[in-house]
Design a protein around this motif. Structure first.
Motif, short mmCIF file in Angstrom:
data_model
loop_
_atom_site.label_atom_id
_atom_site.label_comp_id
_atom_site.label_asym_id
_atom_site.label_seq_id
_atom_site.Cartn_x
_atom_site.Cartn_y
_atom_site.Cartn_z
N PHE A 1 36.57 48.90 35.92
CA PHE A 1 37.96 48.48 35.74
C PHE A 1 38.37 48.47 34.26
O PHE A 1 39.24 47.69 33.86
N ASN B 1 44.48 39.85 42.20
CA ASN B 1 44.32 41.28 41.97
C ASN B 1 43.51 41.96 43.07
O ASN B 1 43.68 43.16 43.31
N SER C 1 41.12 36.43 38.63
CA SER C 1 40.60 37.60 39.34
C SER C 1 39.32 38.14 38.69
O SER C 1 38.72 39.08 39.21
N ARG C 2 38.92 37.54 37.59
CA ARG C 2 37.71 38.00 36.92
C ARG C 2 36.53 37.07 37.24
O ARG C 2 35.79 36.63 36.37
N LYS D 1 44.62 47.23 29.67
CA LYS D 1 46.06 46.99 29.81
C LYS D 1 46.36 45.55 30.22
O LYS D 1 47.52 45.21 30.48
N LYS D 2 45.31 44.73 30.28
CA LYS D 2 45.43 43.31 30.64
C LYS D 2 46.12 43.14 32.00
O LYS D 2 46.99 42.28 32.18
N LEU D 3 45.73 43.95 32.95
CA LEU D 3 46.32 43.90 34.28
C LEU D 3 45.55 43.00 35.24
O LEU D 3 46.00 42.77 36.36
N ILE D 4 44.39 42.53 34.83
CA ILE D 4 43.57 41.67 35.68
C ILE D 4 43.59 40.26 35.11
O ILE D 4 43.13 40.03 33.98
N ASP E 1 40.15 50.52 32.48
CA ASP E 1 41.55 50.84 32.21
C ASP E 1 42.44 49.63 32.48
O ASP E 1 43.33 49.31 31.68
N GLU E 2 42.21 48.98 33.61
CA GLU E 2 42.99 47.79 33.94
C GLU E 2 42.77 46.68 32.93
O GLU E 2 43.70 45.96 32.54
N LEU E 3 41.52 46.53 32.49
CA LEU E 3 41.21 45.50 31.50
C LEU E 3 41.88 45.80 30.16
O LEU E 3 42.40 44.89 29.50
#
Length: 207
Positions: free
Chosen positions: A77, A116, A90-91, A83-86, A79-81
């Motif tokens: 993940f 997420n 959810s971690r 972009k701070k999307l998670i 890419d998501e990390l």
């Protein structure tokens, strides 16, 4: 002769107090030390566990496995990390190790949490190899997961709860079907002896 009587009196006094002192000492020792051996009780006090110790089991994993999962998730993940999307909730993950096939290594189930990865139908569950490679990414999966005592193509069948029902999930030679909700409904009552994991009470790890 006048001198003899005081000396005799003094010796008598010393002997009297000496005998009294010995007697009192004996009584004191008798009260505190002389306990019959057949009534002596021994209390075993367990040594305290180290404060940084982690209770390990199939549902908690050892430090090496936990770090392997953390590294796998960070790569999976990234890419998501970036972009701070998670979000923080959810971690967190639970893990469960079990040998699903004939090789000597255990596969790793990873239960993801938070908005997420979870919805009304269940959460995302990852099945990783012992080296951290992704085997299957299950969607809408409830907890706990059950490992059936039947096999398909050398791998244990799984019983996964999804869409309010239990479903039988079979290995196809390379992976398991990713969406349990569209797999055949498991109509039997699962045996209480089946191995299960990723329960809500299992330990959570932050990645």
């Amino acid at each position: 002769m006048k001198i003899i009587y005081p000396i005799v009196g003094l010796l008598g006094t010393v002997l009297f107090f000496s005998c009294t002192s010995d007697k009192r000492g004996t009584n004191k020792n008798d009260d505190t030390v002389a306990v019959p051996s057949d009534t002596t009780a021994t209390t075993m006090i367990p040594a305290p566990a180290p404060t940084n110790s982690i209770p390990y089991s199939d549902s908690t994993g050892n430090e090496k496995t936990v770090n392997l999962v953390k590294a796998s998730l960070a790569e999976m993940f990234k890419d998501e990390l970036s972009k701070k999307l998670i979000d923080e909730q959810s971690r967190k993950f639970r893990l469960f190790e079990h040998n699903l096939n004939k090789d000597p290594e255990k596969e790793i189930f990873v239960g993801l949490t938070g908005s997420n990865f979870c919805g009304s139908g269940g959460c995302t569950v990852l099945l990783l190899s012992a080296k951290g490679a992704l085997i299957t990414r299950f969607t809408v999966t409830g907890s706990p997961i059950l490992v059936a005592d039947t096999k398909t193509k050398g791998w244990n069948d799984l019983i996964l709860h999804s869409d309010g029902k239990d479903h039988l999930i079979k290995f196809d030679g390379k992976t398991y079907p990713s969406n349990p909700s569209i797999q055949p409904v498991y109509t039997s009552n699962p045996s209480q002896t089946l191995v299960k994991g990723l329960e809500d009470s299992d330990q959570l790890y932050t990645w």
